[in-house]
Design an enzyme around this catalytic site. Structure first.
Site, short mmCIF file in Angstrom:
data_model
loop_
_atom_site.label_atom_id
_atom_site.label_comp_id
_atom_site.label_asym_id
_atom_site.label_seq_id
_atom_site.Cartn_x
_atom_site.Cartn_y
_atom_site.Cartn_z
N GLU A 1 4.02 -9.89 14.02
CA GLU A 1 4.20 -8.63 13.28
C GLU A 1 3.35 -8.66 12.03
OE1 GLU A 1 8.27 -8.81 12.09
OE2 GLU A 1 8.99 -8.60 14.14
N LYS B 1 2.60 -8.79 8.21
CA LYS B 1 3.38 -9.30 7.07
C LYS B 1 3.14 -8.37 5.90
CE LYS B 1 3.67 -13.44 4.15
NZ LYS B 1 4.54 -12.80 3.22
N ASP C 1 3.26 -6.97 2.21
CA ASP C 1 3.28 -7.60 0.91
C ASP C 1 4.20 -6.80 0.00
OD1 ASP C 1 2.59 -9.49 -0.87
OD2 ASP C 1 0.64 -8.65 -1.38
N TYR D 1 12.71 -5.58 9.72
CA TYR D 1 12.11 -6.45 10.72
C TYR D 1 13.05 -7.52 11.27
CZ TYR D 1 11.08 -8.76 6.25
OH TYR D 1 11.17 -9.29 5.00
N LYS E 1 -1.38 -16.25 6.72
CA LYS E 1 -1.96 -15.34 5.72
C LYS E 1 -3.46 -15.24 5.88
CE LYS E 1 1.22 -15.68 1.91
NZ LYS E 1 1.18 -15.31 0.50
N CYS F 1 -8.45 -2.59 -35.08
CA CYS F 1 -8.98 -1.79 -33.97
C CYS F 1 -10.48 -2.03 -33.84
CB CYS F 1 -8.70 -0.32 -34.22
SG CYS F 1 -9.58 0.75 -33.08
N CYS G 1 -12.42 1.39 -34.94
CA CYS G 1 -12.41 2.00 -36.27
C CYS G 1 -11.99 1.03 -37.35
CB CYS G 1 -11.46 3.21 -36.28
SG CYS G 1 -9.74 2.73 -36.23
N CYS H 1 -3.78 0.94 -31.85
CA CYS H 1 -4.43 1.27 -33.11
C CYS H 1 -3.62 2.38 -33.75
CB CYS H 1 -5.85 1.75 -32.82
SG CYS H 1 -6.57 2.67 -34.18
N CYS I 1 -8.93 7.64 -35.54
CA CYS I 1 -9.83 6.66 -34.91
C CYS I 1 -10.76 7.41 -33.96
CB CYS I 1 -8.99 5.63 -34.17
SG CYS I 1 -9.95 4.60 -33.04
S1 IVH Z 1 10.79 -12.47 8.71
C1 IVH Z 1 13.64 -16.01 8.42
N1 IVH Z 1 8.96 -10.59 9.04
O1 IVH Z 1 7.34 -12.51 3.95
C2 IVH Z 1 12.68 -14.88 8.59
N2 IVH Z 1 9.19 -11.53 6.87
O2 IVH Z 1 6.68 -15.35 3.56
C3 IVH Z 1 12.55 -14.05 7.39
N3 IVH Z 1 7.73 -10.52 5.17
O3 IVH Z 1 10.53 -13.54 2.92
C4 IVH Z 1 11.40 -13.18 7.23
N4 IVH Z 1 6.75 -9.06 6.51
O4 IVH Z 1 9.69 -11.12 2.32
C5 IVH Z 1 9.54 -11.44 8.17
N5 IVH Z 1 7.45 -8.89 9.48
C6 IVH Z 1 8.02 -9.73 8.63
C7 IVH Z 1 7.64 -9.76 7.25
C8 IVH Z 1 8.26 -10.70 6.41
C9 IVH Z 1 6.83 -9.52 5.27
C10 IVH Z 1 8.00 -11.26 3.92
C11 IVH Z 1 9.44 -11.54 3.65
C12 IVH Z 1 9.56 -13.05 3.75
C13 IVH Z 1 8.17 -13.48 3.37
C14 IVH Z 1 7.90 -14.86 3.94
#
Ligand code: IVH
Length: 698
Positions: free
Chosen positions: A113, A115, A117, A252, A340, A434, A437, A456, A461
Site C-alpha cells: 500500500e 505509505k 506521510d 488502512y 521508503k 531591522c 531600516c 520590525c 520601515c
Molecule cells: S500499517 C502495525 N499502513 O507509517 C501496522 N502504516 O512507519 C501499523 N503509515 O505508524 C501501520 N501509511 O503512521 C500502515 N498504508 C499504511 C500506512 C502506514 C502510512 C504510517 C503509520 C505508521 C508509520 C510506520
C-alpha cells in the site's frame, strides 16, 4: 414513540451525512453548498430547541466545539505499533526471506500500500457509533482528539446502511476490484458491536498550499510541510480552528473487531470501504520478491499522481493467520515493513542568509545558495523556516548544506554536511535591528511567552511600506496591473509614495520619468489605479493589510457591515459575530481602526474617490446562478480565473475544482486540460468566456 422533531433530526442527520460522503469521499456533490448549508442550519436549530435528541455524533459537531483545556488520554486497547523502516532493496528482500523461513517455506501473499506521510490515529466505534479517536502517543496511550477528527468530512461518525449503498456505487474503483464484492459485508453491520480502525490523517498538497498562501497574505510564518501542518492541526485544543483547516483521512487497518470474522488484510480493507471509510485507491498484491519490486516501481510512479504526499510503501502479509504466526518484536510487527523512497537531495553551498522583512514587519531568514539542479529545476534560494530551525540544525553561512525538494513544496535546507564545514564559521544570529531600516525589533508573544517570530517595530520601515503597497495592488486584493515589485521599489525608494493613499496622487509626468517606464506603460498604470477605485469593498478591506485579515474574512466583513464606516465603528463583540472572524481577527481589526494614521489613510482614499460601500450584487440581489456549480479550466481570453470565479460567485454560483456529473457548467479557455475531457465524459455543458458572460447577463 418518537416525536416529529426527533424524526426530522434523524432524517436530516442521515441526509447530511450522505451529502458529506458524496462531497468529501466521492468528490461528487449532489446538492449545492447553499442547499447543504440550509439543511445544516435546520438541524442546528432543531438540536438547539430539542437538545435531548442531539447526538454527540451529529454532523453539526463537524464544525468544532468549545475549546478544551487539555486532551484526555486514551489507553489503546491494542497498542499502536510502529513499523520497521528501510530504504534498501536488500533489506526488503531479507525481510521477506525471514518471514518465509519463519513460516517454513509456506507461500505468503503480500499486499503493498502507499505509505502516507501523515499522522497515525485510531478510531473506535461501538454499536456503529464513533466513541473516540486518538493519536498514537507512545503507542500505549495517546491523546483523545475526537472533536478534531470529527471535522474531517469524509470520516463516518456513525456506521449505517447508507454507507453500504455508497460503497457499492464506488464499485469499479481499483480498490473494489481487488476486494471483490463489497456487498459481501452488507449483512455484517448489525453484528458489528466493536470496530477499532487505524489510519493516517493528512493534508492534501492543494489544501496545504492554500493555507500557506493565505498565511503569506497576512504575513504569518509559513507552515513547514503538509505533515507538520497536520500534526499541528490535530494538536489544536480548539476544534473550531481545526474545522478551518481541511484535513483528510485514509484508513488502512482493523485493530479490533467483534461480530464479524475477517481472514485477510484485503478483507479488512473491503470491509472498511463497504462501511464508507475512505481507503487507498490502489493497492498491489504480490506473491514474490520479484513481484514486490515491480509493484514498488509502479507505486513510485503512481504516488506522484496522488494529491497528497507519500514517502514509500507499506508491505503487509495478507493472511491474518500468517500475521499472527509471524508475530511481533517488542517494537514492530514481523509481518509488515515500511519501504521508503529516497527524496532527491543535493549538496550545495550556503552563500548567505538573507533576512526578509514582511508587510507587518515579520523577519524571515532565507538561504541564498550556489545554484543547483534538483528534482527538475535549478534552485538558488531555499526556506530556512525560522530562527529556531536554523539553531536546531546549526546552519551557518559558508556551510555545505543538503537541500531537498519534496513534491511541489518549496526547497528546504534539511541539514549541514558537518565534515565540510570551513574553519571559523559562526552560529547564525538574527539581527538585533531591522536589516532594512535599522529600526528596533521585538519578539512576538505567544500565549504570554516570547515566541520565535521577530518583527520590525517601525511602521514607516521602507520594506514594510513596499510589502504593504505590493499587497494592496495584488490580483487577490485591489488588482492594480503594473504596480509590481520593481515599480513599488522605485516609488518608495525615491520617496514618491510613503503610504497606500499616495498611489492615488501619482501624476503621469512623474511616473514616466521612472526607469523602464515608457509613457504608454505609465498611462496603463494610471488607468489601472483609476480602475481600482470601483473595486468591491472586501478587496479594499483585504488590501489594507490588516493583520490576520485574509480574503475570506474580508469578504464576510464587507457583506456583513456593508460599508467602511460601519465596519470601522464596530466593537470587538460585533466583529466576532461575523463568519470567519474570531477573537484574534476582531482584536486586530479594532487595533487597526483605533490608530489615527490608519483612519487618515482611509479618509484620503475616500477623498481620492474610492468606493467605501458594498455593492448590491454582493449582497445577493442578483442570484441568477443560484446554486449552479462551475468548474474553470484553461486560459480565458480576457478574464483571469480569479475574476471569472468572482463573477460566478457574485451571481450565486459555486466554483468547484473537479468535474463530476453533478457539475452544471465547465468554463473552458485555451489549453484546457483533462477537466474538459471529464466534462465531455459526463455530458456537462461547456461554455467559453462569451457564453459565460451571456449567462451572467441573464
Ligand atoms: S500499517 C502495525 N499502513 O507509517 C501496522 N502504516 O512507519 C501499523 N503509515 O505508524 C501501520 N501509511 O503512521 C500502515 N498504508 C499504511 C500506512 C502506514 C502510512 C504510517 C503509520 C505508521 C508509520 C510506520
Amino acid at each position: 414513540m418518537s416525536s416529529p422533531a426527533q424524526k426530522r433530526i434523524l432524517e436530516l442527520t442521515s441526509e447530511i451525512e450522505s451529502h458529506n460522503r458524496a462531497y468529501y469521499a466521492d468528490g461528487a456533490p449532489v446538492i449545492s453548498d447553499r442547499e447543504f448549508d440550509r439543511l445544516l442550519a435546520e438541524l442546528i436549530e432543531l438540536e438547539k430547541n430539542h437538545p435531548e435528541f442531539a447526538s454527540p455524533n451529529s454532523p453539526t459537531r463537524r464544525v468544532g466545539g468549545e475549546p478544551l483545556k487539555e486532551f484526555t488520554q486514551v489507553e489503546h486497547r491494542v497498542p499502536l505499533m510502529s513499523l520497521d523502516n528501510t530504504y534498501s532493496p536488500e533489506e526488503l528482500r531479507d525481510f521477506v526471506t525471514r518471514a518465509e523461513k519463519l513460516l517454513e517455506g509456506k507461500p505468503i501473499a503480500w499486499i503493498l500500500e502507499p505509505k502516507i506521510d501523515g499522522v497515525a490515529v485510531t478510531l473506535r466505534y461501538e454499536q456503529g457509533q464513533l466513541v473516540y479517536g486518538a493519536t498514537r502517543g507512545d503507542g500505549r496511550r495517546g491523546d483523545d482528539v475526537t472533536a478534531n477528527l470529527k471535522t474531517i468530512g469524509s470520516l463516518p461518525l456513525k456506521l449505517d446502511g447508507g454507507s453500504l449503498k455508497d460503497a457499492r456505487r464506488k464499485k469499479g474503483d481499483a480498490s473494489s476490484t481487488l476486494f471483490g464484492d463489497v456487498g459481501k459485508f452488507k449483512s455484517a453491520l448489525p453484528h458489528l458491536s466493536i470496530l477499532e480502525v487505524r489510519g493516517e490523517v493528512f493534508m492534501t498538497r492543494a489544501n496545504f498550499d492554500k493555507i500557506n498562501h493565505e498565511r503569506a497574505k497576512v504575513d504569518e510564518p509559513l507552515l513547514i510541510n503538509p505533515r507538520n501542518a497536520t500534526a499541528g492541526t490535530l494538536k489544536q485544543l480548539d476544534s473550531r480552528e481545526v474545522a478551518k483547516r481541511p484535513l483528510s483521512i485514509i484508513l488502512y487497518a482493523v485493530a479490533e473487531i467483534r461480530g464479524v470474522e475477517l481472514k485477510s488484510h484485503h478483507e479488512s480493507l473491503a470491509l472498511l470501504a463497504s462501511l464508507g471509510f475512505p481507503t487507498h485507491s490502489k493497492t498491489w498484491t504480490c506473491q514474490s520478491v520479484v513481484e514486490i519490486e515491480k509493484a514498488l516501481q509502479d507505486l513510485n510512479t503512481y504516488r506522484h499522481k496522488l494529491p497528497y504526499d507519500t514517502d514509500g510503501g507499506v508491505l503487509k502479509a495478507d493472511s491474518l493467520l500468517q500475521q499472527r504466526e509471524l508475530g511481533s518484536t517488542s517494537k514492530a510487527p514481523r509481518w509488515a515493513i515500511a519501504y521508503k523512497f529516497e527524496t532527491e537531495k543535493v549538496e550545495t553551498e550556503l552563500i548567505d542568509i538573507q533576512v526578509q522583512v514582511g508587510r507587518t514587519g515579520a523577519l524571515t531568514p532565507v538561504a541564498n545558495l550556489k545554484p543547483v539542479f534538483v528534482s527538475g529545476s535549478t534552485v538558488s534560494r531555499a526556506t530556512l523556516h525560522n530562527e529556531s530551525e536554523i539553531a536546531r540544525k546549526d546552519i551557518r553561512v559558508g556551510d555545505t548544506v543538503i537541500i531537498e525538494k519534496a513534491g511541489e513544496v518549496i526547497p528546504a535546507v534539511v541539514s549541514v554536511v558537518m565534515g565540510k564545514r570551513p574553519a571559523h564559521t559562526k552560529p547564525f544570529v538574527m539581527p538585533k535591528k531591522c536589516p532594512e531600516c535599522g529600526g528596533d525589533v521585538s519578539r512576538d508573544m505567544v500565549a504570554g511567552e516570547e515566541g520565535t517570530l521577530l518583527r520590525c517595530e517601525n511602521l514607516s520601515c521602507p520594506a514594510q511600506i513596499k510589502r504593504r503597497i505590493e499587497h494592496y495592488a495584488t490580483r487577490g486584493a485591489m488588482d492594480i496591473e503594473g504596480l509590481g515589485e520593481s515599480l513599488v521599489k522605485q516609488l518608495v525608494d525615491q520617496k514618491i509614495v510613503k503610504n497606500i493613499s499616495d498611489v492615488y496622487d501619482l501624476k503621469l509626468e512623474r511616473v514616466s520619468e521612472l526607469e523602464r517606464m515608457a509613457e504608454k506603460s505609465a498611462k496603463n498604470l494610471l488607468d489601472g489605479i483609476e480602475a481600482s477605485k470601483t473595486r468591491d469593498l472586501w478587496r479594499l478591506v483585504f488590501g489594507l493589510g490588516i493583520r490576520h485579515v485574509g480574503a475570506a474574512s474580508a469578504r464576510s466583513l464587507a457583506s456583513h457591515f456593508g460599508s467602511m464606516d460601519k465596519l470601522k465603528a464596530a466593537t470587538v463583540e460585533e466583529l466576532m459575530t461575523v463568519e470567519d472572524v474570531g477573537d484574534v481577527v476582531a482584536g486586530s481589526l479594532r487595533d487597526f481602526f483605533d490608530k489615527k494614521d490608519n483612519l487618515e489613510t482611509i479618509e484620503k482614499l475616500r477623498k481620492a474617490g474610492l468606493s467605501m460601500e458594498t455593492r448590491n450584487v454582493e449582497r445577493g440581489m442578483r442570484n441568477i446562478l443560484d446554486g449552479k456549480s462551475f468548474v474553470l479550466t484553461g486560459t480565458l481570453p480576457t478574464l483571469s480565473r480569479d475574476q471569472a470565479g468572482e463573477l460566478i460567485r457574485q451571481a450565486g454560483g459555486v466554483v468547484k475544482s473537479s468535474v463530476s456529473k453533478k457539475t452544471d457548467y465547465v468554463v473552458a479557455g485555451e489549453e484546457a486540460g483533462s477537466k474538459l475531457d471529464d466534462a465531455n465524459k459526463h455530458g456537462v455543458t461547456i461554455l467559453d468566456e462569451a457564453a459565460l458572460r451571456k449567462l451572467l447577463d441573464g
